[in-house]
Design a protein around this motif. Structure first.
Motif, PDB file in Angstrom:
ATOM      1  N   SER A  64       0.833  -1.200   0.000  1.00  0.00           N
ATOM      2  CA  SER A  64       0.000   0.000   0.000  1.00  0.00           C
ATOM      3  C   SER A  64       0.870   1.253   0.000  1.00  0.00           C
ATOM      4  N   GLU A  65       0.288   2.364  -0.457  1.00  0.00           N
ATOM      5  CA  GLU A  65       1.004   3.626  -0.543  1.00  0.00           C
ATOM      6  C   GLU A  65       0.169   4.752   0.039  1.00  0.00           C
ATOM      7  N   CYS A  66       0.865   5.756   0.534  1.00  0.00           N
ATOM      8  CA  CYS A  66       0.216   6.962   1.031  1.00  0.00           C
ATOM      9  C   CYS A  66       1.003   8.159   0.509  1.00  0.00           C
ATOM     10  N   ALA A  67       0.419   8.886  -0.453  1.00  0.00           N
ATOM     11  CA  ALA A  67       1.032  10.112  -0.975  1.00  0.00           C
ATOM     12  C   ALA A  67       0.511  11.252  -0.106  1.00  0.00           C
ATOM     13  N   TRP A  68       1.371  11.732   0.792  1.00  0.00           N
ATOM     14  CA  TRP A  68       0.932  12.724   1.779  1.00  0.00           C
ATOM     15  C   TRP A  68       1.437  14.134   1.492  1.00  0.00           C
ATOM     16  N   ALA A  69       2.121  14.321   0.364  1.00  0.00           N
ATOM     17  CA  ALA A  69       2.590  15.661  -0.008  1.00  0.00           C
ATOM     18  C   ALA A  69       2.734  15.740  -1.513  1.00  0.00           C
ATOM     19  N   ARG A  70       2.553  16.965  -2.038  1.00  0.00           N
ATOM     20  CA  ARG A  70       2.757  17.246  -3.460  1.00  0.00           C
ATOM     21  C   ARG A  70       3.849  18.300  -3.572  1.00  0.00           C
ATOM     22  N   ILE A  71       4.816  18.082  -4.434  1.00  0.00           N
ATOM     23  CA  ILE A  71       5.921  19.022  -4.618  1.00  0.00           C
ATOM     24  C   ILE A  71       5.413  20.193  -5.474  1.00  0.00           C
ATOM     25  N   LEU A  72       5.408  21.384  -4.889  1.00  0.00           N
ATOM     26  CA  LEU A  72       4.946  22.585  -5.595  1.00  0.00           C
ATOM     27  C   LEU A  72       6.083  23.291  -6.318  1.00  0.00           C
ATOM     28  N   ASP A  73       7.258  23.294  -5.700  1.00  0.00           N
ATOM     29  CA  ASP A  73       8.419  23.956  -6.302  1.00  0.00           C
ATOM     30  C   ASP A  73       9.662  23.159  -5.931  1.00  0.00           C
ATOM     31  N   TYR A  74      10.479  22.889  -6.929  1.00  0.00           N
ATOM     32  CA  TYR A  74      11.724  22.140  -6.729  1.00  0.00           C
ATOM     33  C   TYR A  74      12.802  22.959  -7.420  1.00  0.00           C
ATOM     34  N   ASP A  75      13.588  23.685  -6.617  1.00  0.00           N
ATOM     35  CA  ASP A  75      14.534  24.661  -7.142  1.00  0.00           C
ATOM     36  C   ASP A  75      15.920  24.435  -6.530  1.00  0.00           C
ATOM     37  N   PHE A  82       6.526  21.983  -0.593  1.00  0.00           N
ATOM     38  CA  PHE A  82       5.556  20.905  -0.781  1.00  0.00           C
ATOM     39  C   PHE A  82       4.345  21.115   0.104  1.00  0.00           C
ATOM     40  N   THR A  83       3.249  20.488  -0.290  1.00  0.00           N
ATOM     41  CA  THR A  83       2.032  20.565   0.511  1.00  0.00           C
ATOM     42  C   THR A  83       2.134  19.605   1.688  1.00  0.00           C
ATOM     43  N   TRP A  84       1.312  19.853   2.674  1.00  0.00           N
ATOM     44  CA  TRP A  84       1.141  18.955   3.820  1.00  0.00           C
ATOM     45  C   TRP A  84      -0.318  18.526   3.756  1.00  0.00           C
ATOM     46  N   ASP A  85      -0.541  17.343   3.218  1.00  0.00           N
ATOM     47  CA  ASP A  85      -1.898  16.850   2.976  1.00  0.00           C
ATOM     48  C   ASP A  85      -2.379  15.939   4.110  1.00  0.00           C
ATOM     49  N   ILE A  86      -2.075  16.332   5.327  1.00  0.00           N
ATOM     50  CA  ILE A  86      -2.476  15.568   6.512  1.00  0.00           C
ATOM     51  C   ILE A  86      -3.271  16.512   7.397  1.00  0.00           C
ATOM     52  N   GLY A  87      -4.519  16.150   7.660  1.00  0.00           N
ATOM     53  CA  GLY A  87      -5.426  17.032   8.387  1.00  0.00           C
ATOM     54  C   GLY A  87      -5.357  16.913   9.895  1.00  0.00           C
ATOM     55  N   PRO A  88      -6.233  17.656  10.581  1.00  0.00           N
ATOM     56  CA  PRO A  88      -6.233  17.708  12.047  1.00  0.00           C
ATOM     57  C   PRO A  88      -6.509  16.378  12.740  1.00  0.00           C
ATOM     58  N   THR A  89      -7.112  15.421  12.039  1.00  0.00           N
ATOM     59  CA  THR A  89      -7.342  14.104  12.638  1.00  0.00           C
ATOM     60  C   THR A  89      -6.213  13.146  12.300  1.00  0.00           C
ATOM     61  N   TRP A  90      -5.117  13.684  11.713  1.00  0.00           N
ATOM     62  CA  TRP A  90      -3.943  12.918  11.308  1.00  0.00           C
ATOM     63  C   TRP A  90      -4.309  11.822  10.313  1.00  0.00           C
TER      64      TRP A  90
END
Length: 157
Positions: A64-75, A82-90
């Motif tokens: 199984s996989e969990c993509a928990w962030a998206r790279i917005l800028d790579y410089d 990157f985004t933090w795609d983990i909410g208040p309930t973790w």
């Protein structure tokens, strides 16, 4: 330092920004603690895909996989955002409008040192309960443990 909806941390490491950036992005698997896991099985690797549009993905023993962030800028060697795609309930946050952002800057601090500046911002985008995200990432087991593990890797390289 923590203020309302931003968490800031920094570390100073040996080497150039190029080296510091490379260790962070190429060795992220060794930086992220395995116990920081949203999957139902133990993590075997964490992959940071090194380009804008990439992701940060945990992969578990069971496939199984969990993509928990998206790279917005790579410089390289200046910064990664990157985004933090983990909410208040973790749990994984599916709505990109409810994601916060993490920016890591690599700034020369002398001829052979780099200051690594981490800013986790827009935490209030997570909606009700966002303060728990702020408090969790600001806690000693949050960004400080990531930066400490990272600094150890840089010094050992």
């Amino acid at each position: 330092m923590t203020n309302e909806n931003v968490v800031r941390r920094e570390a100073v490491v040996s080497g150039t920004p190029e080296r510091a950036f490379a260790v962070f992005t190429e060795r992220f698997d060794a930086i992220k603690p395995r116990e920081h896991n949203l999957l139902g099985a133990p993590i075997v690797e964490t992959v940071l895909e090194p380009h804008a549009g990439g992701r940060i993905v945990d992969r578990a023993e069971d496939g199984s996989e969990c993509a928990w962030a998206r790279i917005l800028d790579y410089d390289p060697p200046s910064r990664i955002v990157f985004t933090w795609d983990i909410g208040p309930t973790w749990q994984l946050e599916q709505d990109p409008d409810h994601a916060s952002e993490v920016e890591i800057r690599f700034v020369a601090d002398g001829p052979d040192r780099t200051r690594v500046e981490l800013e986790h911002r827009h935490l209030d985008r997570h909606g009700p309960g966002w303060e728990s995200v702020r408090d969790g990432v600001a806690d000693e087991q949050g960004w400080p443990v990531y930066l400490a593990r990272y600094a150890e890797l840089v010094e050992a390289a």
